[in-house]
Design a protein around this motif. Structure first.
Motif, PDB file in Angstrom:
ATOM      1  N   ASP A  83      -0.216 -26.531 -68.226  1.00 26.56           N
ATOM      2  CA  ASP A  83       0.010 -25.212 -68.074  1.00 26.56           C
ATOM      3  C   ASP A  83       0.523 -25.146 -69.901  1.00 26.56           C
ATOM      4  O   ASP A  83       0.906 -24.287 -70.571  1.00 26.56           O
ATOM      5  N   HIS A 102       8.618 -22.428 -67.546  1.00 28.15           N
ATOM      6  CA  HIS A 102       7.369 -21.727 -66.701  1.00 28.15           C
ATOM      7  C   HIS A 102       8.316 -22.661 -64.584  1.00 28.15           C
ATOM      8  O   HIS A 102       8.574 -23.354 -64.770  1.00 28.15           O
ATOM      9  N   HIS A 104       8.175 -21.878 -60.048  1.00 28.72           N
ATOM     10  CA  HIS A 104       7.715 -21.716 -58.662  1.00 28.72           C
ATOM     11  C   HIS A 104       8.585 -21.812 -57.882  1.00 28.72           C
ATOM     12  O   HIS A 104       8.569 -21.528 -56.491  1.00 28.72           O
ATOM     13  N   HIS A 167       1.991 -16.946 -58.241  1.00 26.65           N
ATOM     14  CA  HIS A 167       1.394 -17.708 -58.694  1.00 26.65           C
ATOM     15  C   HIS A 167       3.064 -18.121 -59.149  1.00 26.65           C
ATOM     16  O   HIS A 167       3.435 -19.237 -57.726  1.00 26.65           O
TER      17      HIS A 167
HETATM   18 ZN   LIG Z   1       2.573 -22.609 -62.153  1.00 24.64          ZN
END
Ligand SMILES: [Zn+2]
Length: 232
Positions: A83, A102, A104, A167
Motif C-alpha cells: 500500500d 490501514h 481490514h 476493502h
Molecule cells: Zn488492504
C-alpha cells in the motif's frame, strides 16, 4: 535539516512506527500480516512504513522501510508494504497528515463491503469523527488509486477515517499515533452501530449537536495536545 538532526528524526520515526504496529494486533484490528502503519519524518516529505509480509512479532525499527514522497525506497532491507504508493499519495496531498493507517478490521470492513457509511448515532462518534465515517471508491491494490480515493473522500468530511469500498479502513492523523487511534475508534464505533442496527433503527443525532460535540472535543477538550498527541 542538518544531517545529524535528520538521522535522529528518522531513527525516532522508525521507533515510533514500529512500536505503534503492536497496537493493531493488540486491539484486534488485523489478521496474520494484514494492515500497516506509516509515519512522516517530521519536517520532511519522507515517511517510514511497514515492510511487506513480515509477521507483527518480527517487526523491528530497523526493518521499517524509509520512503520518499513518490513512494520509492530510500533506505530499507525489505520491500515496503504493497500500500506504499497510496500512503505516499496521501502525504503528498495532505501536508497536515503525519500518519496513515490501514486495516481490514472486521466490523468496519463489513460496512465497507456493503458500501455503507457508518452513520453518526453515538456521541463518541460525534466527538471523534464529527459525522459519518464515509465510504470511498473501489480501487485496486498496488498503485496510488486507493490514496487518491482516500484524499478525495476525506475532503468532504470531518472524519479522519474512510471505509474503502469492498476493502477496509484507511485513517489519517497529525501523527502516526493519532492515525492509529482513529483506526481503533473506527472499529469500535463500527461494532457498536452494527449492534444497534441489528436490533432496530439507531436514532440520529441532530447535525448541530454533532458539530457542537466535535467542536468541544477538538477545540476545548483537546486544545493542548500533550507530547503523546492525546487530548488532555
Ligand atoms: Zn488492504
Amino acid at each position: 535539516m542538518p544531517g545529524n538532526d535528520l538521522r535522529d528524526a528518522i531513527a525516532r520515526t522508525r521507533d515510533e512506527v514500529c512500536a505503534l504496529h503492536a497496537e493493531l494486533p493488540r486491539n484486534g484490528l488485523v489478521a496474520w500480516t494484514s494492515g500497516n502503519v506509516s509515519g512522516r519524518v517530521p519536517g520532511t516529505d519522507l515517511f517510514v512504513i511497514k515492510p511487506s509480509g513480515l509477521d507483527y512479532d518480527a517487526l523491528t525499527p530497523e526493518s521499517m522501510v524509509l520512503c520518499a514522497a513518490d513512494g520509492s525506497v530510500v533506505d530499507g532491507g525489505y520491500r515496503p508494504s504493497s500500500d506504499t504508493a497510496s500512503h505516499a499519495y496521501v502525504y503528498r496531498h495532505r501536508p497536515d497528515v503525519g500518519g496513515v493507517v490501514h486495516t481490514h478490521s472486521t466490523y468496519a470492513t463489513a460496512w465497507s463491503a456493503r458500501g455503507e457509511a457508518i452513520p453518526c448515532v453515538i456521541t463518541a462518534m460525534a466527538d471523534e469523527f464529527g459525522g459519518e465515517i464515509p465510504v470511498g471508491p473501489f480501487a485496486l491494490i498496488g498503485g496510488e488509486e486507493i490514496g487518491k480515493g482516500v484524499v478525495e473522500t476525506l475532503a468532504g468530511h470531518r472524519s479522519p477515517a474512510v471505509l474503502m469500498r469492498n476493502h477496509g479502513v484507511f485513517s489519517v492523523g497529525r501523527d502516526a499515533r493519532a492515525a492509529v487511534k482513529a483506526a481503533v475508534m473506527t472499529e469500535d464505533v463500527a461494532r457498536t452501530v452494527h449492534l444497534a442496527r441489528a436490533y432496530g433503527e439507531p436514532l440520529p443525532i441532530p447535525p448541530e449537536a454533532v458539530a457542537a460535540l466535535h467542536d468541544r472535543y477538538t477545540n476545548v477538550y483537546g486544545q493542548q495536545p500533550t507530547s503523546q498527541g492525546e487530548p488532555r
